[in-house]
Design an enzyme around this catalytic site. Structure first.
Site, short mmCIF file in Angstrom:
data_model
loop_
_atom_site.label_atom_id
_atom_site.label_comp_id
_atom_site.label_asym_id
_atom_site.label_seq_id
_atom_site.Cartn_x
_atom_site.Cartn_y
_atom_site.Cartn_z
N ASN A 147 5.12 -19.47 8.13
CA ASN A 147 4.80 -18.10 8.56
C ASN A 147 3.89 -18.10 9.80
O ASN A 147 3.32 -17.08 10.16
CB ASN A 147 4.14 -17.31 7.43
CG ASN A 147 2.79 -17.88 7.00
OD1 ASN A 147 2.32 -18.88 7.56
ND2 ASN A 147 2.15 -17.25 6.04
N HIS A 149 1.09 -19.91 10.15
CA HIS A 149 -0.34 -20.12 9.94
C HIS A 149 -0.78 -21.47 10.51
O HIS A 149 -0.02 -22.42 10.59
CB HIS A 149 -0.77 -19.93 8.48
CG HIS A 149 -0.39 -20.99 7.50
ND1 HIS A 149 0.10 -20.70 6.25
CD2 HIS A 149 -0.47 -22.33 7.55
CE1 HIS A 149 0.31 -21.82 5.59
NE2 HIS A 149 -0.02 -22.83 6.36
N GLU A 154 -3.83 -17.00 7.93
CA GLU A 154 -2.56 -16.34 7.64
C GLU A 154 -2.30 -15.22 8.64
O GLU A 154 -3.20 -14.82 9.38
CB GLU A 154 -2.63 -15.77 6.21
CG GLU A 154 -2.84 -16.80 5.11
CD GLU A 154 -1.56 -17.57 4.73
OE1 GLU A 154 -0.70 -17.80 5.60
OE2 GLU A 154 -1.45 -17.93 3.56
C1 GLP Z 1 -0.88 -26.06 4.54
C2 GLP Z 1 -2.11 -26.40 5.36
C3 GLP Z 1 -1.85 -26.28 6.84
C4 GLP Z 1 -0.58 -27.05 7.16
C5 GLP Z 1 0.58 -26.40 6.47
C6 GLP Z 1 1.91 -27.03 6.78
O1 GLP Z 1 -0.76 -24.71 4.29
N1 GLP Z 1 -3.24 -25.61 5.03
O2 GLP Z 1 -2.95 -26.78 7.55
O3 GLP Z 1 -0.37 -27.04 8.54
O4 GLP Z 1 0.33 -26.51 5.08
O5 GLP Z 1 2.16 -28.07 5.89
P1 GLP Z 1 3.38 -29.04 5.95
O6 GLP Z 1 3.05 -30.06 6.97
O7 GLP Z 1 3.41 -29.63 4.56
O8 GLP Z 1 4.59 -28.27 6.25
#
Ligand code: GLP
Length: 247
Positions: A147, A149, A154
């Site tokens: 999304n 973030h 968020e």
């Molecule tokens: C979590 C973390 C973020 C990270 C995101 C993406 O929500 N708080 O900092 O960037 O996940 O994670 P992934 O790399 O598992 O897609």
């Protein structure tokens, strides 16, 4: 914003690790901002492998993680503290006092006169002060939520936001459910977008088809608080390393 498209997650991990190690070589007192999630796991594996082949000195490096869940402590396997210990900190010669992760259980240290919310707010102010006392972040690595973030900022997070307590969206809780045997926490502490933007250099990592829409928005969309990562467009030194599946 500069873009580097790589073949796959393996290549992304090796390029990112190379940049992290180069930053430490250039500045042995580097202050690094670090992410969690599946995307940077390969980067950390490569950093550890390089450190096993050759000595890389982390003894004067400081690290600041982006975020942590509220209410779970370091003994919880899905805590970001546990993630970082097992994937990086246990394997390099970082000084424990130079490692920083927001403490989502700051409420443990409540005095009878403080509410949980005050204790967590104090932890966030303390985190900001500690970053500033360290001289700010030299190189910040970021992942990308589906999304948009960054950290746990968020959609709707102000671009000027600082480290604070936030409520996670249902889509983020769902995305992070595989890390938890039980319920995913509803809240987290996260560095703010304003805090992230003060980093001198930023490297964003995105991998896999499920990030394609978010990467396209980051690439094409004008800045909007509805898509937090778009805040990076105003930063003078951002490199997005993206694999082909995410483009
Ligand atoms: C979590 C973390 C973020 C990270 C995101 C993406 O929500 N708080 O900092 O960037 O996940 O994670 P992934 O790399 O598992 O897609």
């Amino acid at each position: 914003m500069r873009w580097q498209v790589v073949g796959d997650h393996t290549e992304l991990s090796s390029v990112a690790a190379g940049l992290l190690l180069a930053a430490v070589r250039e500045k042995p007192t580097a202050v690094l901002g670090l992410p969690t999630g599946a995307t940077p796991e390969g980067m950390y594996r490569n950093v550890i492998a390089a450190c096993r082949r050759d000595y890389h000195c982390f003894s004067k490096v400081s690290t600041f993680n982006l975020d942590e869940y509220v209410g779970i402590d370091s003994s919880h396997p899905a805590s970001y503290r546990a993630y970082m210990q097992t994937r990086l900190f246990d394997h390099v010669d970082l000084a424990p006092g130079n490692i920083h992760i927001p403490d989502g259980t700051a409420a443990r240290f409540l005095s009878p006169s403080r509410t949980e919310s005050e204790a967590l707010d104090m932890e966030c102010s303390f985190y900001e002060q500690t970053i500033s006392d360290a001289g700010g972040i030299d190189l910040m690595f970021l992942g990308l939520g589906t999304n948009g973030h960054i950290g746990f900022n968020e959609p709707g997070s102000p671009f000027t936001s600082r480290t604070r307590r936030v409520t996670l969206t249902e889509s983020t809780r769902l995305a992070n459910a595989p890390w938890f045997a039980g319920e995913v926490p509803r809240e987290a502490l996260t560095m703010g977008i304003g805090t992230i933007l003060e980093s001198r250099r930023i490297i964003l990592l995105a991998s896999g088809a499920k990030k394609r829409d978010a990467v396209a928005r980051l690439h094409d969309q004008n800045q909007t608080e509805a898509f937090p990562a778009s805040a990076l467009q105003s930063h003078p030194d951002v490199l997005c390393i993206v694999d082909r599946a995410a483009m």
